[in-house]
Design a protein around this motif. Structure first.
Motif, PDB file in Angstrom:
ATOM      1  N   GLY A 171     -10.970  -2.563   2.954  1.00  0.00           N
ATOM      2  CA  GLY A 171     -10.346  -1.537   2.129  1.00  0.00           C
ATOM      3  C   GLY A 171      -8.982  -1.954   1.620  1.00  0.00           C
ATOM      4  N   LEU A 172      -8.166  -2.569   2.487  1.00  0.00           N
ATOM      5  CA  LEU A 172      -6.842  -3.027   2.065  1.00  0.00           C
ATOM      6  C   LEU A 172      -6.951  -4.093   0.984  1.00  0.00           C
ATOM      7  CD1 LEU A 172      -4.905  -3.216   5.468  1.00  0.00           C
ATOM      8  CD2 LEU A 172      -4.441  -1.659   3.561  1.00  0.00           C
ATOM      9  N   GLU A 173      -7.927  -4.998   1.102  1.00  0.00           N
ATOM     10  CA  GLU A 173      -8.104  -6.024   0.068  1.00  0.00           C
ATOM     11  C   GLU A 173      -8.374  -5.385  -1.287  1.00  0.00           C
ATOM     12  OE1 GLU A 173     -11.232  -8.420   1.737  1.00  0.00           O
ATOM     13  OE2 GLU A 173      -9.823 -10.023   2.252  1.00  0.00           O
ATOM     14  N   GLN A 174      -9.225  -4.375  -1.312  1.00  0.00           N
ATOM     15  CA  GLN A 174      -9.555  -3.750  -2.586  1.00  0.00           C
ATOM     16  C   GLN A 174      -8.386  -2.949  -3.145  1.00  0.00           C
ATOM     17  OE1 GLN A 174     -13.502  -1.861  -2.795  1.00  0.00           O
ATOM     18  NE2 GLN A 174     -13.997  -2.849  -0.841  1.00  0.00           N
ATOM     19  N   VAL A 175      -7.665  -2.243  -2.259  1.00  0.00           N
ATOM     20  CA  VAL A 175      -6.548  -1.420  -2.733  1.00  0.00           C
ATOM     21  C   VAL A 175      -5.354  -2.278  -3.139  1.00  0.00           C
ATOM     22  CG1 VAL A 175      -4.841   0.288  -2.007  1.00  0.00           C
ATOM     23  CG2 VAL A 175      -7.251   0.628  -1.444  1.00  0.00           C
ATOM     24  N   LEU A 176      -5.062  -3.318  -2.346  1.00  0.00           N
ATOM     25  CA  LEU A 176      -3.867  -4.125  -2.616  1.00  0.00           C
ATOM     26  C   LEU A 176      -4.080  -5.148  -3.722  1.00  0.00           C
ATOM     27  CD1 LEU A 176      -2.602  -4.853   1.018  1.00  0.00           C
ATOM     28  CD2 LEU A 176      -1.602  -3.276  -0.645  1.00  0.00           C
ATOM     29  N   TYR A 177      -5.265  -5.752  -3.769  1.00  0.00           N
ATOM     30  CA  TYR A 177      -5.463  -6.887  -4.669  1.00  0.00           C
ATOM     31  C   TYR A 177      -6.582  -6.687  -5.682  1.00  0.00           C
ATOM     32  CZ  TYR A 177      -3.348  -8.579  -0.337  1.00  0.00           C
ATOM     33  OH  TYR A 177      -2.572  -8.707   0.794  1.00  0.00           O
ATOM     34  N   GLY A 178      -7.315  -5.578  -5.621  1.00  0.00           N
ATOM     35  CA  GLY A 178      -8.431  -5.400  -6.527  1.00  0.00           C
ATOM     36  C   GLY A 178      -9.566  -6.345  -6.164  1.00  0.00           C
ATOM     37  N   THR A 179     -10.175  -6.953  -7.165  1.00  0.00           N
ATOM     38  CA  THR A 179     -11.290  -7.868  -6.915  1.00  0.00           C
ATOM     39  C   THR A 179     -10.820  -9.234  -6.466  1.00  0.00           C
ATOM     40  OG1 THR A 179     -11.310  -8.473  -9.255  1.00  0.00           O
ATOM     41  CG2 THR A 179     -12.765  -6.679  -8.559  1.00  0.00           C
ATOM     42  N   ARG A 180      -9.553  -9.490  -6.550  1.00  0.00           N
ATOM     43  CA  ARG A 180      -9.031 -10.779  -6.115  1.00  0.00           C
ATOM     44  C   ARG A 180      -7.734 -10.540  -5.354  1.00  0.00           C
ATOM     45  NH1 ARG A 180      -4.656 -12.215  -9.123  1.00  0.00           N
ATOM     46  NH2 ARG A 180      -4.316 -11.054 -11.057  1.00  0.00           N
ATOM     47  N   ARG A 181      -7.408 -11.448  -4.475  1.00  0.00           N
ATOM     48  CA  ARG A 181      -6.149 -11.335  -3.733  1.00  0.00           C
ATOM     49  C   ARG A 181      -5.007 -11.840  -4.598  1.00  0.00           C
ATOM     50  NH1 ARG A 181      -7.166 -13.134   2.557  1.00  0.00           N
ATOM     51  NH2 ARG A 181      -8.965 -11.815   2.949  1.00  0.00           N
ATOM     52  N   GLY A 182      -3.922 -11.125  -4.617  1.00  0.00           N
ATOM     53  CA  GLY A 182      -2.767 -11.620  -5.351  1.00  0.00           C
ATOM     54  C   GLY A 182      -1.874 -10.516  -5.856  1.00  0.00           C
ATOM     55  N   ALA A 183      -2.377  -9.658  -6.734  1.00  0.00           N
ATOM     56  CA  ALA A 183      -1.536  -8.633  -7.348  1.00  0.00           C
ATOM     57  C   ALA A 183      -1.578  -7.366  -6.518  1.00  0.00           C
ATOM     58  CB  ALA A 183      -2.012  -8.352  -8.768  1.00  0.00           C
ATOM     59  N   ALA A 184      -0.423  -6.923  -6.050  1.00  0.00           N
ATOM     60  CA  ALA A 184      -0.355  -5.714  -5.241  1.00  0.00           C
ATOM     61  C   ALA A 184      -0.371  -4.490  -6.139  1.00  0.00           C
ATOM     62  CB  ALA A 184       0.910  -5.725  -4.379  1.00  0.00           C
ATOM     63  N   VAL A 185      -0.660  -3.335  -5.536  1.00  0.00           N
ATOM     64  CA  VAL A 185      -0.669  -2.099  -6.319  1.00  0.00           C
ATOM     65  C   VAL A 185       0.735  -1.813  -6.826  1.00  0.00           C
ATOM     66  CG1 VAL A 185      -2.584  -1.121  -5.048  1.00  0.00           C
ATOM     67  CG2 VAL A 185      -0.274  -0.713  -4.246  1.00  0.00           C
ATOM     68  N   PRO A 186       0.865  -1.207  -7.998  1.00  0.00           N
ATOM     69  CA  PRO A 186       2.198  -0.922  -8.544  1.00  0.00           C
ATOM     70  C   PRO A 186       2.893   0.169  -7.760  1.00  0.00           C
ATOM     71  CG  PRO A 186       0.507   0.090  -9.898  1.00  0.00           C
ATOM     72  CD  PRO A 186      -0.213  -0.765  -8.892  1.00  0.00           C
ATOM     73  N   GLU A 187       4.210   0.144  -7.840  1.00  0.00           N
ATOM     74  CA  GLU A 187       4.988   1.197  -7.198  1.00  0.00           C
ATOM     75  C   GLU A 187       4.895   2.473  -8.022  1.00  0.00           C
ATOM     76  OE1 GLU A 187       8.931   0.272  -6.117  1.00  0.00           O
ATOM     77  OE2 GLU A 187       8.471  -1.728  -5.396  1.00  0.00           O
ATOM     78  N   LEU A 188       5.172   3.608  -7.390  1.00  0.00           N
ATOM     79  CA  LEU A 188       5.213   4.861  -8.118  1.00  0.00           C
ATOM     80  C   LEU A 188       6.347   4.815  -9.131  1.00  0.00           C
ATOM     81  CD1 LEU A 188       4.733   7.447  -5.233  1.00  0.00           C
ATOM     82  CD2 LEU A 188       3.049   6.728  -6.916  1.00  0.00           C
ATOM     83  N   SER A 189       6.136   5.464 -10.270  1.00  0.00           N
ATOM     84  CA  SER A 189       7.175   5.452 -11.300  1.00  0.00           C
ATOM     85  C   SER A 189       8.384   6.257 -10.872  1.00  0.00           C
ATOM     86  CB  SER A 189       6.611   6.012 -12.615  1.00  0.00           C
ATOM     87  OG  SER A 189       6.100   7.324 -12.404  1.00  0.00           O
TER      88      SER A 189
END
Length: 560
Positions: free
Chosen positions: A363-381
């Motif tokens: 679950g963390l892999e999908q939430v943090l990196y999507g389909t690939r590891r690397g880009a974290a979820v954006p911060e709240l505006s």
């Protein structure tokens, strides 16, 4: 569902929403996989649960025995004298009575830690001196620095959680006994051992025996966490008979429920299963730490509790991760943005069986990196407003940081602060008998601090040299300045001005002045300042802080 779940977290207190509330909101009749509530997943055994279920009607129909009867059975099991023990309806009931009966004016506590140790005394008007644990040092508590902080502040009560919640930091028994002896003149020392059953860095880590022979030490223990039964509110404290009796005399005769009685009386038949459950949690902690450490940018801190404290990758916002893990993966995690001394970049994850951990990591892999590891979820505006869930703490936060603290960013990176707007005014009651210096009591070497980050440009002029300010200050206040005080109305400032400008009274070794209400503690931070700054300097981007001091990466000794 997602909006309803998010509102539950916004409207709750310093804790997360109850499992019952989340289950009702989920609409599926089954709660999420729980990585939030730190209790033992292997105890009671299924057979024990079946036995309790068969007795449910009797348990909930009739009065339990008196607290004295239940306490006597627990003491027989633990081989403790009953006169040195008081049982409560959860450790929070005991914390409440300790505050009301034994905390007179001030309490020191390292942060982040269990929220009731900060919120409870502030709700009753006590001064809480918060000692910030350094993120750059893995949130490890340096007892020598903590002792110096207590002496400087003139604090009368000291609290230590061992292991600490939420980071799992552990202190060895010998060091704690040295601290207790060095602080023997304090009104009270509380060692909260709520999670100590899960530690294995030392064969006999508890200071229960040492507490019973000292006049000012209380050890607090939890049963719900260890036995996997948070819904049964029971815990106990151990102290010398005078202290224990003072608390016990204030407790209701039937403050313990029939479930607590039934569990306590069945424990003697299930000691082996309990010991095996603790060993399995320790093994799971190693495995879980290893799997989480493989996630890019995720920092896992050493722990001796049944949980792991993790820092999310740069750019990840904890509330977003929490909400998506729950709504998309039915996994409940503890986001620590409402813990004083922490921020939304941190999660506390409870140790669970490997099958659940694999689901968590996926679950963390999908939430943090999507389909690939690397880009974290954006911060709240927009930043999430802080609320401790208690009016007293919210008032403190509003009074000290409502319009922002001038120079706070500079303080977070260790730069000089602007000159203070006011000095501290009220003399303290003193700090009791002189004691050995902390450097003598705690001679062990202190790890070198992390390299300081690059200076941050400041919009305010740096602090004037101490010598130039000496005519305006008491001599004992020249070496160490108080942080910038919050803005005050003109009348209040005028009222305090004479005290602020008064000449020093007595020699340079006179006790330090107390902090007026709403002003940051000299040498410490208020709730508003501590929240989110953590160690005042950033931790390493990866790896295990202070790894050389632990037998292995998860902070564990030999697993039996």
């Amino acid at each position: 569902m997602a909006d309803n779940v998010a509102s539950l977290f916004r409207n709750t207190a310093a804790h997360s929403p109850s499992m019952a509330a989340l289950t009702r909101e989920g609409g599926e009749g089954v709660g999420p996989v729980d990585f939030c509530i730190p209790c033992n997943p292997y105890f009671p055994t299924p057979a024990m649960m079946d036995t309790m279920a068969a007795r449910l009607r009797d348990i909930i129909t009739y009065y339990p025995s008196s607290a004295d009867t239940i306490t006597a059975e627990l003491c027989n099991l633990l081989q403790l004298p009953a006169q040195a023990v008081a049982m409560g309806n959860g450790s929070t009931e005991l914390i409440t009575w300790i505050d009301h009966l034994l905390v007179r004016e001030s309490l020191a506590v390292p942060v982040p830690t269990f929220g009731r140790w900060t919120d409870q005394p502030m709700e009753t008007g006590k001064r809480v001196d918060m000692f910030p644990l350094q993120e750059s040092n893995g949130f490890a508590l340096d007892l020598g620095q903590y002792a110096d902080f207590i002496r400087t502040r003139g604090t009368r009560v000291a609290v230590i959680c061992n292991p600490n919640n939420p980071d799992g930091g552990f202190l060895h028994k010998r060091a704690l006994v040295q601290f207790m002896d060095a602080m023997a003149d304090l009104d009270l020392i509380v060692i909260d051992e709520s999670f100590l059953e899960f530690a294995d860095a030392e064969q006999e880590p508890s200071v229960v025996q040492e507490a019973m022979i000292r006049p000012n030490v209380i050890v607090l223990r939890s049963l719900g966490k260890n036995f996997g039964l948070h819904g049964i509110r029971f815990g106990y404290m151990v102290a010398n008979p005078s202290l224990a009796g003072k608390v016990r005399s204030m407790l209701p005769k039937w403050n313990l429920n029939a479930f607590a009685e039934y569990v306590v009386f069945m424990l003697k038949e299930h000691g082996l299963e309990y010991a095996q459950s603790l060993m399995q949690v320790r093994r799971d902690r190693l495995d879980m730490a290893s799997q989480l450490s493989a996630l890019p940018g995720l920092t896992v801190y050493p722990s001796q509790g049944n949980f792991l404290f993790v820092r999310l990758p740069v750019g990840a916002e904890g509330t977003v991760v929490r909400d998506r893990m729950l709504t998309e993966h039915r996994i409940l995690v503890r986001e620590c943005g409402n813990k004083i001394g922490s921020s939304s970049r941190f999660l506390r994850l409870v140790v669970r069986p490997q099958v659940d951990v694999r689901r968590l990591v996926s679950g963390l892999e999908q939430v943090l990196y999507g389909t690939r590891r690397g880009a974290a979820v954006p911060e709240l505006s927009a930043g999430t407003n802080y609320s401790s869930g208690t009016a007293a703490v919210d008032r403190l936060v509003g009074a000290t940081n409502g319009a922002g603290m001038p120079g706070l960013a500079a303080q977070a990176v260790g730069m000089p602060m602007p000159a203070p707007a006011m000095a501290q005014a009220t003399p303290s009651d003193g700090v009791g008998m002189p004691m050995p210096a902390a450097a003598q009591v705690f001679p062990q070497p202190v790890p070198a601090p992390a390299p300081a980050p690059a200076p941050v440009p400041m919009a305010v002029p740096p602090m004037a040299p101490a010598a130039a300010m000496a005519p305006q200050m008491a001599p004992q206040m020249v070496p160490q300045m108080a942080p910038m005080a919050p803005q005050m109305d003109p009348a209040a400032a005028a009222a305090m001005a004479p005290a602020a400008m008064a000449p020093a009274m007595g020699p340079a070794s006179a006790p330090p002045a107390q902090t007026p209400p709403g002003v940051p503690a000299r040498g410490g931070l208020t709730a508003a300042q501590v929240r989110g700054t953590n160690g005042l300097s950033p931790a390493a981007t990866s790896g295990w802080p202070n790894a050389q001091s632990w037998p292995n990466a998860a902070g564990m000794g030999q697993v039996g």
